[in-house]
Enzyme design. Structure first.
Site, PDB file in Angstrom:
ATOM      1  N   HIS A  58       0.866  -1.195   0.000  1.00 38.90           N
ATOM      2  CA  HIS A  58       0.000   0.000   0.000  1.00 38.90           C
ATOM      3  C   HIS A  58       0.893   1.233   0.000  1.00 38.90           C
ATOM      4  CE1 HIS A  58      -3.848   2.146   1.384  1.00 38.90           C
ATOM      5  NE2 HIS A  58      -2.942   3.082   1.124  1.00 38.90           N
TER       6      HIS A  58
ATOM      7  N   HIS B  46       1.574   5.398  -1.668  1.00 42.55           N
ATOM      8  CA  HIS B  46       1.245   6.580  -2.473  1.00 42.55           C
ATOM      9  C   HIS B  46       2.531   7.138  -3.074  1.00 42.55           C
ATOM     10  CE1 HIS B  46      -2.905   6.760  -0.975  1.00 42.55           C
ATOM     11  NE2 HIS B  46      -2.373   6.259   0.132  1.00 42.55           N
TER      12      HIS B  46
ATOM     13  N   ARG C  46       2.337   9.457  -5.752  1.00 40.89           N
ATOM     14  CA  ARG C  46       2.027  10.749  -6.401  1.00 40.89           C
ATOM     15  C   ARG C  46       2.501  10.736  -7.858  1.00 40.89           C
ATOM     16  NH1 ARG C  46      -1.069  10.993  -2.059  1.00 40.89           N
ATOM     17  NH2 ARG C  46      -0.146  11.941  -0.244  1.00 40.89           N
TER      18      ARG C  46
ATOM     19  N   LYS D 121      -9.099  -0.117  -6.082  1.00 36.46           N
ATOM     20  CA  LYS D 121      -9.165   0.516  -4.761  1.00 36.46           C
ATOM     21  C   LYS D 121     -10.496   1.221  -4.538  1.00 36.46           C
ATOM     22  CE  LYS D 121      -7.728   2.253  -0.827  1.00 36.46           C
ATOM     23  NZ  LYS D 121      -6.616   3.098  -0.439  1.00 36.46           N
TER      24      LYS D 121
ATOM     25  N   HIS E 108     -10.467   1.250   1.578  1.00 42.85           N
ATOM     26  CA  HIS E 108     -10.294   2.248   2.640  1.00 42.85           C
ATOM     27  C   HIS E 108     -11.557   2.144   3.494  1.00 42.85           C
ATOM     28  CE1 HIS E 108      -8.779   6.179   4.314  1.00 42.85           C
ATOM     29  NE2 HIS E 108      -9.963   6.035   4.876  1.00 42.85           N
TER      30      HIS E 108
ATOM     31  N   HIS F 113      -4.848  -0.671   5.707  1.00 43.58           N
ATOM     32  CA  HIS F 113      -4.420   0.084   6.897  1.00 43.58           C
ATOM     33  C   HIS F 113      -5.425  -0.035   8.047  1.00 43.58           C
ATOM     34  CE1 HIS F 113      -7.065   3.004   4.991  1.00 43.58           C
ATOM     35  NE2 HIS F 113      -6.169   3.392   4.120  1.00 43.58           N
TER      36      HIS F 113
ATOM     37  N   LEU G 295      -5.045   9.230   7.921  1.00 43.07           N
ATOM     38  CA  LEU G 295      -6.369   8.609   7.923  1.00 43.07           C
ATOM     39  C   LEU G 295      -6.270   7.162   7.464  1.00 43.07           C
ATOM     40  CD1 LEU G 295      -8.461  11.546   6.455  1.00 43.07           C
ATOM     41  CD2 LEU G 295      -8.577  10.622   8.790  1.00 43.07           C
TER      42      LEU G 295
ATOM     43  N   ASP H  46       1.304   2.612   3.559  1.00 38.58           N
ATOM     44  CA  ASP H  46       0.469   3.798   3.345  1.00 38.58           C
ATOM     45  C   ASP H  46       1.318   5.064   3.374  1.00 38.58           C
ATOM     46  OD1 ASP H  46      -1.807   5.184   2.697  1.00 38.58           O
ATOM     47  OD2 ASP H  46      -2.593   5.249   4.735  1.00 38.58           O
TER      48      ASP H  46
ATOM     49  N   HIS I  13       3.279  14.471   1.863  1.00 38.86           N
ATOM     50  CA  HIS I  13       2.720  15.822   1.744  1.00 38.86           C
ATOM     51  C   HIS I  13       3.819  16.781   2.174  1.00 38.86           C
ATOM     52  CE1 HIS I  13      -1.556  14.734   1.197  1.00 38.86           C
ATOM     53  NE2 HIS I  13      -1.334  13.762   2.068  1.00 38.86           N
TER      54      HIS I  13
HETATM   55  O1  DOR Z   1      -3.471   9.611   5.597  1.00 37.19           O
HETATM   56  C1  DOR Z   1      -3.780   9.312   4.456  1.00 37.19           C
HETATM   57  N1  DOR Z   1      -3.172   9.857   3.385  1.00 37.19           N
HETATM   58  N2  DOR Z   1      -4.762   8.419   4.284  1.00 37.19           N
HETATM   59  C2  DOR Z   1      -5.248   8.140   3.065  1.00 37.19           C
HETATM   60  O2  DOR Z   1      -6.134   7.347   2.972  1.00 37.19           O
HETATM   61  C3  DOR Z   1      -4.726   8.838   1.853  1.00 37.19           C
HETATM   62  C4  DOR Z   1      -3.384   9.342   2.079  1.00 37.19           C
HETATM   63  C5  DOR Z   1      -2.942  10.330   1.012  1.00 37.19           C
HETATM   64  O3  DOR Z   1      -3.131  10.050  -0.170  1.00 37.19           O
HETATM   65  O4  DOR Z   1      -2.369  11.355   1.367  1.00 37.19           O
HETATM   66 ZN    ZN Z   2      -3.415   5.062   1.455  1.00 41.05          ZN
END
Ligand code: DOR
Ligand code: ZN
Length: 353
Positions: A15, A17, A19, A105, A143, A181, A226, A254, A258
């Site tokens: 899992h 991300h 970007r 997803k 999710h 998660h 989250l 996960d 950011h």
């Molecule tokens: O904390 C999170 N960030 N939970 C998610 O489900 C998405 C993720 C994100 O893409 O930043």
């Molecule tokens: Zn995620």
């Protein structure tokens, strides 16, 4: 004598991300240093909803690897599609036939970052897609939080189990489901007892921290993700599940980058960045539980087994040597604060074989 090294089959991240654009180029190297494969989340803007879009996104990832001089590392992005109310049986059939799309997803609409196009009513609106996924053996990655603003944010996972997971499982008994998660003892219990092919990923932050971490001496946005961190009793249930012999619980970071300034603001983004040091963090958890011997199953065996993919051939070695996590790392024009920034961790990643 205390164990000093741990050599295991190279792990995968089930899992992640990544970007796109400059952010992708900035973070891809961290995952390649830790993992051989990763399930890449489709919550871009716009979301990755078709195999054609997944193909373009995969090409962009391969180009980012090349731009970083990492093409020869054998890293394989495992692509996913973003389920919407309008996903068709043909979309799922194309995914099932694609050599590089491995799952679909589900983001309940409004649940998290870039989920505006998410599903509004899974059992009411997605029957055609779900039936096709069940038929073709395409896993549904969930999710698992309700988005109802009347439900307390700390209860949204538990309520989702009652409202969605149970009826989903009844209606689609053969559907492969990964509860992503998981963060609660209810989630652990559900996954452990569910009928049919059911599994769950667990993040490093939910194994290491409880919700006090978000509020220690002030508000700490880098612990905000989250689903949100829960009480200690839930953390303990997650550690027990991850370090148990159950094949249903496996690694999924996960990791969700950011920029620092977008987390440290009045309405900060959700997500912890753990791609830099995920294995060091997970190793701490297994060591503290006296279960280093089960780390390989969690990190490297159960994921590919569930997805029906081969286990990796190479190995990595972790050493009991201090690893100082940087306070921040470069992230294009901005910076990124990794999970456990500034801390010294007891395990460090030693080499790739
Ligand atoms: O904390 C999170 N960030 N939970 C998610 O489900 C998405 C993720 C994100 O893409 O930043
Ligand atoms: Zn995620």
């Amino acid at each position: 004598m205390t164990q000093q090294t741990l050599t295991i089959t190279t792990p995968d991240d089930w899992h992640l991300h990544l970007r796109d654009g400059d952010a992708l180029k900035a973070v891809i190297g961290d995952t390649v240093n830790q993992f051989r494969r990763a399930i890449v989340m489709p919550n871009l803007r716009p979301p990755v909803t078709t195999v054609a879009m997944a193909a373009r996104y995969r090409d962009e990832i391969l180009q980012a690897l090349a731009a970083n001089g990492l093409s020869d590392r054998g890293f394989e992005p495992l692509m996913t599609l973003y389920l919407t109310d309008n996903t068709t049986a043909a979309d799922i059939e194309a995914a099932a036939q694609s050599p590089f799309v491995h799952a679909v997803k589900l983001y309940p609409a409004g649940a998290t970052t870039n989920s505006d196009s998410g599903v509004t009513d899974l059992l009411g609106r997605c029957q055609v897609a779900l039936a096709a996924m069940q038929r073709h053996g395409v896993p549904l990655l969930i999710h698992g939080e309700v988005t109802d603003s009347h439900v307390d944010v700390f209860d949204r996972e538990a309520v989702f189990i009652d409202r969605v997971m149970h009826p989903l499982r009844k209606t689609y008994p053969e559907l492969k489901v990964v509860f992503e998660h998981i963060t609660t003892k209810e989630g652990v219990q559900y996954v452990r007892d569910a009928d049919g092919p059911t599994a769950a990923t667990i993040t490093p932050q939910h194994l290491l921290y409880n919700r006090n971490a978000i509020f220690t001496g002030g508000i700490r946005p880098h612990f905000y993700c989250l689903p949100i961190l829960k009480r200690e009793v839930h953390r303990q249930a997650l550690v027990e599940a991850a370090t148990s012999e159950s094949p249903r619980f496996f690694l999924g970071t996960d990791s969700a980058p950011h920029a620092k300034h977008l987390k440290e603001m009045a309405c900060g983004c959700a997500g912890c960045y753990s791609a830099l040091n995920a294995l060091e963090l997970y190793a701490m958890v297994f060591d503290a539980a006296g279960q280093l011997g089960r780390f390989e199953a969690f990190a490297s065996h159960r994921g590919p087994d569930f997805y029906g993919l081969p286990r990796n051939q190479s190995t990595i070695t972790l050493k009991r040597e201090p690893f100082k996590v940087p306070e921040y790392i470069a992230f294009g024009e901005s910076t990124l604060v990794p999970l456990a920034a500034g801390e010294t961790l007891p395990w460090s990643l030693s080499h790739h074989a």
